[in-house]
Every structure is written in C-alpha cells, then in structure tokens.
Design an enzyme around this catalytic site. Structure first.
Site, PDB file in Angstrom:
ATOM      1  N   ASP A 306       0.822  -1.210   0.000  1.00 26.46           N
ATOM      2  CA  ASP A 306       0.000   0.000   0.000  1.00 26.46           C
ATOM      3  C   ASP A 306       0.859   1.264   0.000  1.00 26.46           C
ATOM      4  OD1 ASP A 306      -2.677   1.221   0.314  1.00 26.46           O
ATOM      5  OD2 ASP A 306      -1.832   1.953   2.201  1.00 26.46           O
ATOM      6  N   GLU A 348       1.310  -0.708  -5.038  1.00 24.08           N
ATOM      7  CA  GLU A 348       0.179   0.200  -5.142  1.00 24.08           C
ATOM      8  C   GLU A 348       0.772   1.598  -5.140  1.00 24.08           C
ATOM      9  OE1 GLU A 348      -3.361   2.677  -3.868  1.00 24.08           O
ATOM     10  OE2 GLU A 348      -1.620   2.317  -2.640  1.00 24.08           O
TER      11      GLU A 348
END
Ligand code: OTU
Length: 697
Positions: A306, A348
């Site tokens: 993330d 990401e």
C-alpha cells in the site's frame, strides 16, 4: 541527507563491493539458524538473493555512519541486521511443506500469474462474506466465476473507531476480531489454495495506526520508538516539507502533519491517525519485512504494498517515488525471494504509468540513460493511468484517449505485469492523467474537471450517478466515486425504467471491462460489478463513514440477488440457457444482474481460452480512422474492437485485417471457438468485439 543521485551511486557501488567478509558473516549467521534438512536449499536461495538484500541494506542503513542514535536504547543498524537475518532463518524454517511445494512450483514457472486463465477479484471481507469464514464459504462462487487471484482488503486488527477501511493497522499479527482469528485466516488460505485461488493481502507499510504499540510507546516518550516515525518539535521542518507535498485527502485530512499533544508534529500523509513510518530506521525495515514473512507463512501469496510511493522523505521534493523507496522494495523482494519465494509483490503506487518502471526495477525516466542495472522489485503494479483513461474515454466518447495511454505504456521485463482494473475501493483519481489531459503531441486535450462533473451527474450529457471526491477550490478534478454500474448509467436508466437506455448502459459496462480484460496484465473485477451492483447511498447514516465519500462504492454483496443471477449467468447447457435466458426488456435488478453477469462470464471464458491474451503477450493499438474507436491487438492474432461513443461509427482498418477471417469470441456460448465472421465495417454505439484470427482458413 544524501541527494537522490548520491543515493543511487552509493547503492550501485555497494552492490559491486558488498564486502566479502561481511557477507560471509551474515551467511554463516543465516545458515546456523536453519533447520538442517532445509539448509542446502535455503542457502542456495540466500546465495542468489542475499547480495541484493545486503547491498540495499548497506545503502539505506550505512554501518559506517556511526550515527546510530546514541541517545536511544536502540541497537545499531548492524545489530539489527544480525537479528533480522536470524529471524529470517526462523521464518524459513517455519514455512509449511505445502507452501514450500508452492514455492517450488512458482520458481519453475515465475510468470504463472500472467497466465490468461488467471482473473482477479477484489472485496472487503465483511462486505463479501461477513467474516473470514464467510469468505471461505463463498470460494465455490469465486471458482465458478473463474477467479484465481483474490485481493481481500485489510483484515488485520485496525485502529478503534475510524480506521480508513482497515488501512490504519494496530496489529499486523492479528486478524481483526470482528473478522475472525488467525486460524480462520490459515484455514481460508488453505481452502483457497486447494481451489487454485491465490490470496492477496494488503501490507500497509507506509504508516501504522496511531494506536499501534510503536505509536503508543512513542507517545509515552520512549526515544527508541519516536524514531519509528517522523516527529518534529515545531512547524519549522513540516512547513519546509509541506511546500513541496501534495494532498491526498485535501478536504477530509488537509496537510501532511498532525499535531499530537506532548509529542509534536507527526508526519501523516493520509489521515491524522495514520502515522508515516520512518523507513530510514533499520528497525522499521526489519519489522515490516518479518511481518511480510509471517503473513506469507499463513498462506498469503501476494502482497499489495500500500502507498509504496511515499516510503521515503526528501526535503525539497514531493517525497514520492524517491530512489530509496525502490531500494526498500528491492530489499523486500530479496527477503521474499530467500524465505518465501512463491510470494508476489504488487506495488500500489497511484502515479502515472510512465513513473512506474522503477517499481519493476527498471531505471526511472529521469535516469533512463544512466545504464542502471535492473534489480528485481515488484511483480505487479496497478495501471491506474489505463483505468482512469477508460473512464475519460467513456465520458468523452473517445477511444483515442485510451489508445494514447496504451501506446505510452512502458514495456516490462519478463516475469512482470500490470494489474488492470476498472474500479476498486478507492476513488478514480484523475491526477494521474494531468499531463495527457493537457494535450499536445497531436493529442486532443480534455478537461478533467468536466469529467469529474460528468461522473457526478452534473453535466447535461451525463448518464452517471457518482460523486466528486475531495474536489474543492482550484482542484475540481481530484477524484470520482461510485460503483461502475452507477457510473456507466445503469442506475439512472433503471430508475427511469427505460429498457433501451439500460441496454446502452449495460453495453458500456461490458465495453469497459472488455478493455480491461483485453489489455496486457492480470485483470481484476471489483466485487459486485459482476451483478452490476449499484452505489451504497446509506453510508452517510453512519457517523464514522459519513465524511468519507469512498464508502459510496463499498456496498455489501446482496447474496440472494447474486445467487439468483448466477443461476442464469453461469448456465452452461443450451437447454438451461434457453429456459432461463434473461429478457432484454427486464429492468429489474435481477434482469440486469443476469445480463451483466452473463456478459462478464462469457468474457472470462473467452479470455481463458485465448493464449494471445496472456498477461505478458505483446500488445499494440490499432488505428481505425475514427477517434471514437479503440483497437487493441494482442500477439498479432487477437483484436479487441471498441466504440467508446454513443453513435455508430465506420471502421477503417488495414487490408491485412479486413482480408483475414476472424472468429468472434464473445457471442453467446461461442467463447471457446468463436463464430466465423468478417472484420466489421461499422461498429454500433458502445460496441465491443473480440476477434481471433482464424487460422483454419
Ligand atoms: C491507499 O490509497 C489505499 O488504497 C487507500 O484506501 C488508503 O486510504 C490509503 O492508501 C492509505 O492507506 O495514494 O498510493 O483514494 O488512491 O489514498 C496510494 C485515494 C494512495 C487513494 C490513496 C492511496
């Protein structure tokens, strides 16, 4: 602080040097802690990958610096490394036989995830299955849909109260109590593995929750744990940084720093309760890398890393995509390659595609001439430029917008691929297309603010029922929220009971997924799109979520509808299909879900049967005369023809295509062989054709 160029040079130099003595010491350290039966194999992996790990470590945490925070009770970087290597050996030992078998299979076929038979699906655990056991019960549904890669949004113990949908993690080693126990996670991964589905989990590595044990220790004033975060006594440095930083949530979390009583100003790129980790601290690396290995040993096969762009801070820059962030990712990749080699890493990084090559270990645009060597980094990265361009194309009725993005998509090294998608749990961020939207280079410009308005249903030509996200002041084009079905006009047409408009809207959804599934990469569905699930307008009733617009597209799965729709959509016998075929005039939610589900299932089946659609097969765009059209060629054998406009358009294709015979792959029940057809001369509004060159002629 080193400049980014200095860092790059130091890393390269270190990779060459990496003193033999230090290397041997660490190798002995690793070897000694290994179970004898595993030793030979594990050391082979160590010898292959540890040089990259140690070079990255030395570049990030130089042992010669001597500045090992004498005021704290923290170990030196060298001590941290030794302890880390020992713990890595323990993680190697703890890996189950089943997972080691998987590792071996993945090593034999490193591009396994780019097989055209692999389709992804993204869902929240609670919204999809209630809890982890509920998800396990839905495995047969996923299998019937053709899913082979399941991304479950964060399910680890998160902060009390608001936690950004689980992206504020309190404890990385414990499943969120409301979703189950660690044993449930292990049972789920085993069940998925048996079904041929790989579980992908988020590794939220840019920040922890403000009630994570490290944050609590920092709050108590422990100097060692203050060093886990970026904490400043006053606004001097925060102000200096801030002038170069962007805003992720300009409305709901303005600024990048949060004042915490008795502590000072804490770096918080996202929400104020998400404290950015200080990756310049070797202990942070060691902890997060071991977290990854422990989760991998519970059976997680892929990690969605993330917010990877934000891992390293450098004054005077936007603190995104810094070279050290890549060194960190390369080190994590080496750790995985040593101790859990079956694992995939997915970046990401929601940045323009041209900035993504470094996430695959390639030199950056700026550094393209530096002859830098490619170092293995991530296997996958989200292609958010393509995702956003598909939505721009639909709003503008222009296929050329998507064609331009495909044309500019950088080539990837072997064993790497794009994660292609249409929707996810986040907004559609428009910022990745700023440069493209400005036009030039023979490309017509477009107005992202208009497009954000279009998807919010604000423009006269709009069929969409979404909302703007974090658009305020000068920034009228930050992002857009809404489920795909609402954005393509299904919600609007259904509300009016207009069957003709509904057919158009369904064609738009099929068209956009037809692009996602035809492009190179691993394509992923967002939960509910297979039944044209609409927005969740009720989120505003919950005070914890009311201010967060992204909850609009995080509805719960309506299982009775999904199951009823599936009975028809998945019907595979001719009789059954005839008996229960959805009626074109049916404007009920069930009728829509059946038609959309059937179209997407046909697409998945066609993709599975078409090796030209492998995730790493060559891709190019085709010029077809009209800017409304988009042609995607795969492996010179497959062509996707798309009309992104609401009008019928003439197709002007090269003779080499029109002279061939083709098989149309998406016709009802024909996806395995296709129906012989001519190359079309015209394409109706929002048409999607998948054509495979007929070699039998
Ligand atoms: C990621 O996203 C997650 O996908 C979001 O759901 C989280 O809120 C966020 O991290 C914090 O953990 O910039 O590059 O909608 O695109 O927040 C990563 C905005 C990100 C997201 C953005 C984001």
């Amino acid at each position: 602080m080193k400049s980014s160029d200095e860092h790059r040079r130091a890393t390269a130099a270190q990779a060459r040097r990496s003193t033999a003595a230090a290397f041997d010491a660490m190798r002995a350290h690793y070897a000694q802690a290994l179970t004898p039966a595993l030793r030979a194999e594990a050391l082979q992996r160590w010898d292959t990958h540890a040089p990259r790990l140690l070079a990255a470590w030395e570049a990030l945490y130089p042992s010669v610096s001597g500045a090992d925070r004498p005021q704290t009770n923290a170990p030196t970087a060298q001590e941290t490394l030794a302890a880390f290597v020992h713990a890595m050996a323990e993680a190697t030992n703890a890996r189950s036989a089943a997972l080691r078998a998987l590792d071996a299979a993945r090593e034999r076929e490193p591009s396994w995830f780019l097989d055209q038979r692999i389709v992804g699906y993204t869902a929240y655990v609670d919204r999809f299955g209630g809890d982890l056991r509920g998800v396990a019960e839905r495995v047969p549904y996923l299998q019937r849909l053709g899913v082979r890669y399941l991304h479950l949004l964060p399910f680890l113990a998160a902060r009390e109260g608001d936690n950004d949908g689980g992206f504020a993690v309190r404890d990385y080693d414990t499943v969120a109590p409301a979703l189950g126990e660690n044993a449930d996670l292990e049972a789920l991964t085993a069940r998925l593995r048996a079904a041929g589905i790989s579980l992908c989990a988020d590794l939220v590595l840019n920040h922890t929750a403000d009630d994570h044990a490290w944050a609590l220790a920092a709050r108590r004033g422990d100097p060692r744990y203050r060093e886990y975060f970026h904490i400043f006594p006053d606004r001097r440095l925060p102000d200096a940084y801030e002038s170069h930083l962007c805003q992720i949530f300009p409305q709901t979390a303005p600024g990048n720093f949060t004042e915490v009583p008795a502590l000072g100003w804490v770096w918080t790129t996202f929400y104020g309760y998400q404290w950015d980790l200080n990756w310049a601290n070797a202990e942070v690396f060691a902890h997060m890398a071991l977290t990854l290995l422990r989760l991998a040993n519970r059976g997680i096969e892929a990690f969605r890393l993330d917010s990877t762009a934000f891992l390293w801070k450098r004054l005077g820059t936007d603190c995104m995509n810094q070279p050290e962030a890549h060194t960190i990712l390369q080190a994590l990749r080496a750790v995985a390659a040593i101790a859990a080699p079956g694992v995939l890493l997915k970046a990401e990084a929601i940045v323009p595609a041209r900035q993504l090559p470094p996430y695959f270990g390639l030199p950056s645009e700026a550094n393209a001439n530096a002859q830098a060597e490619a170092v293995a980094e991530c296997h996958l990265a989200y292609h958010s430029s393509l995702m956003a361009a598909a939505w721009v194309g639909l709003a503008e009725g222009r296929g050329d917008v998507v064609a331009d993005v495909i044309r500019a998509t950088p080539p990837l090294p072997p064993g790497c691929g794009w994660l292609t998608y249409l929707r996810c749990h986040d907004d559609i961020g428009w910022n990745v297309l700023r440069e493209e939207a400005a036009g030039g280079d023979g490309r017509a410009a477009y107005d992202l603010a208009r497009i954000a308005g279009f998807y919010a249903g604000e423009t006269p030509d709009s069929f969409a029922r979404g909302r703007r996200f974090q658009c305020a002041g000068d920034d009228r084009a930050h992002g857009s929220n809404g489920m795909a079905a609402a954005l393509v006009g299904i919600a609007e047409a259904q509300a009016r009971g207009d069957a003709a408009a509904l057919r158009m809207a369904e064609a738009r959804l099929r068209l956009l997924y037809g692009i996602v599934f035809a492009c190179a990469g691993l394509p992923s569905l967002y939960m509910g799109d297979e039944i044209a699930l609409g927005n969740d307008e009720a989120y505003t009733d919950d005070p914890l979520r009311a201010d967060e617009g992204r909850w609009l597209h995080r509805p719960a799965m309506p299982w009775p509808l999904a199951e009823a729709a599936e009975a028809v959509a998945a019907g595979d016998t001719h009789e059954r299909r005839r008996a229960t075929a959805p009626q074109a005039e049916d404007v009920s939610a069930l009728g829509i879900a059946q038609r959309v589900g059937r179209a997407l299932r046909a697409m998945i089946a066609a993709r599975m049967a078409t090796p030209a659609l492998r995730g790493d097969a060559p891709m190019r765009v085709l010029t077809l005369g009209d800017p409304a059209l988009l042609g995607i060629v795969r492996d010179e054998r497959f062509v996707a023809l798309c009309n992104l406009s609401g009008r019928e358009v003439a197709v002007d294709a090269p003779a080499a295509l029109t002279d061939s015979r083709w098989r149309s792959m998406l016709d009802e029940g024909m996806h395995e062989h296709g129906r012989i057809c001519e190359f079309p001369a015209r394409l109706p509004a929002y048409a999607l054709l998948w054509l495979l060159r007929d070699s039998s002629a």
